[in-house]
Design a protein around this motif. Structure first.
Motif, PDB file in Angstrom:
ATOM      1  N   UNK A  17       0.856  -1.183   0.000  1.00  0.00           N
ATOM      2  CA  UNK A  17       0.000   0.000   0.000  1.00  0.00           C
ATOM      3  C   UNK A  17       0.889   1.228   0.000  1.00  0.00           C
ATOM      4  N   UNK A  18       0.347   2.309  -0.477  1.00  0.00           N
ATOM      5  CA  UNK A  18       1.098   3.559  -0.494  1.00  0.00           C
ATOM      6  C   UNK A  18       0.566   4.467   0.601  1.00  0.00           C
ATOM      7  N   UNK A  19       1.489   4.968   1.430  1.00  0.00           N
ATOM      8  CA  UNK A  19       1.133   5.913   2.478  1.00  0.00           C
ATOM      9  C   UNK A  19       2.090   7.094   2.411  1.00  0.00           C
ATOM     10  N   UNK A  20       1.671   8.185   3.007  1.00  0.00           N
ATOM     11  CA  UNK A  20       2.499   9.388   3.019  1.00  0.00           C
ATOM     12  C   UNK A  20       3.716   9.171   3.913  1.00  0.00           C
ATOM     13  N   UNK A  21       4.881   9.617   3.445  1.00  0.00           N
ATOM     14  CA  UNK A  21       6.118   9.478   4.212  1.00  0.00           C
ATOM     15  C   UNK A  21       6.309  10.711   5.074  1.00  0.00           C
ATOM     16  N   UNK A  22       5.870  10.603   6.340  1.00  0.00           N
ATOM     17  CA  UNK A  22       6.022  11.719   7.276  1.00  0.00           C
ATOM     18  C   UNK A  22       7.215  11.507   8.196  1.00  0.00           C
ATOM     19  N   UNK A  30      -1.371   4.434  11.879  1.00  0.00           N
ATOM     20  CA  UNK A  30      -2.711   5.015  11.845  1.00  0.00           C
ATOM     21  C   UNK A  30      -3.287   4.962  10.427  1.00  0.00           C
ATOM     22  N   UNK A  31      -2.452   5.256   9.427  1.00  0.00           N
ATOM     23  CA  UNK A  31      -2.909   5.194   8.034  1.00  0.00           C
ATOM     24  C   UNK A  31      -3.338   3.776   7.664  1.00  0.00           C
ATOM     25  N   UNK A  32      -2.541   2.793   8.045  1.00  0.00           N
ATOM     26  CA  UNK A  32      -2.872   1.402   7.732  1.00  0.00           C
ATOM     27  C   UNK A  32      -4.123   0.968   8.495  1.00  0.00           C
TER      28      UNK A  32
END
Length: 59
Positions: A17-22, A30-32
């Motif tokens: 999955x693609x998530x924002x790299x913070x 939390x995103x997942x």
């Protein structure tokens, strides 16, 4: 005779999955979690393509 039986079901799957790299690991979790809640990621027990393993042991 009464015995205790330990039964473990394990479902395993890998999904990219693609998530924002913070840079913050907590935010990634939390995103997942949100993706799971909204069914963008199906739980392994629901997904028919997941690996399944059953282990039974007398304890």
């Amino acid at each position: 005779m009464i015995v205790t039986v330990k039964i473990v079901e394990t479902y395993t799957k890998y999904e990219e999955v693609e998530i924002e790299d913070t840079g913050k690991l907590d935010e990634a979790y939390e995103d997942v979690d949100e993706m799971v809640k909204t069914n963008k990621i199906l739980l392994p027990s629901i997904d028919k393509k997941s690996e399944y393993n059953l282990s039974i042991k007398l304890v």
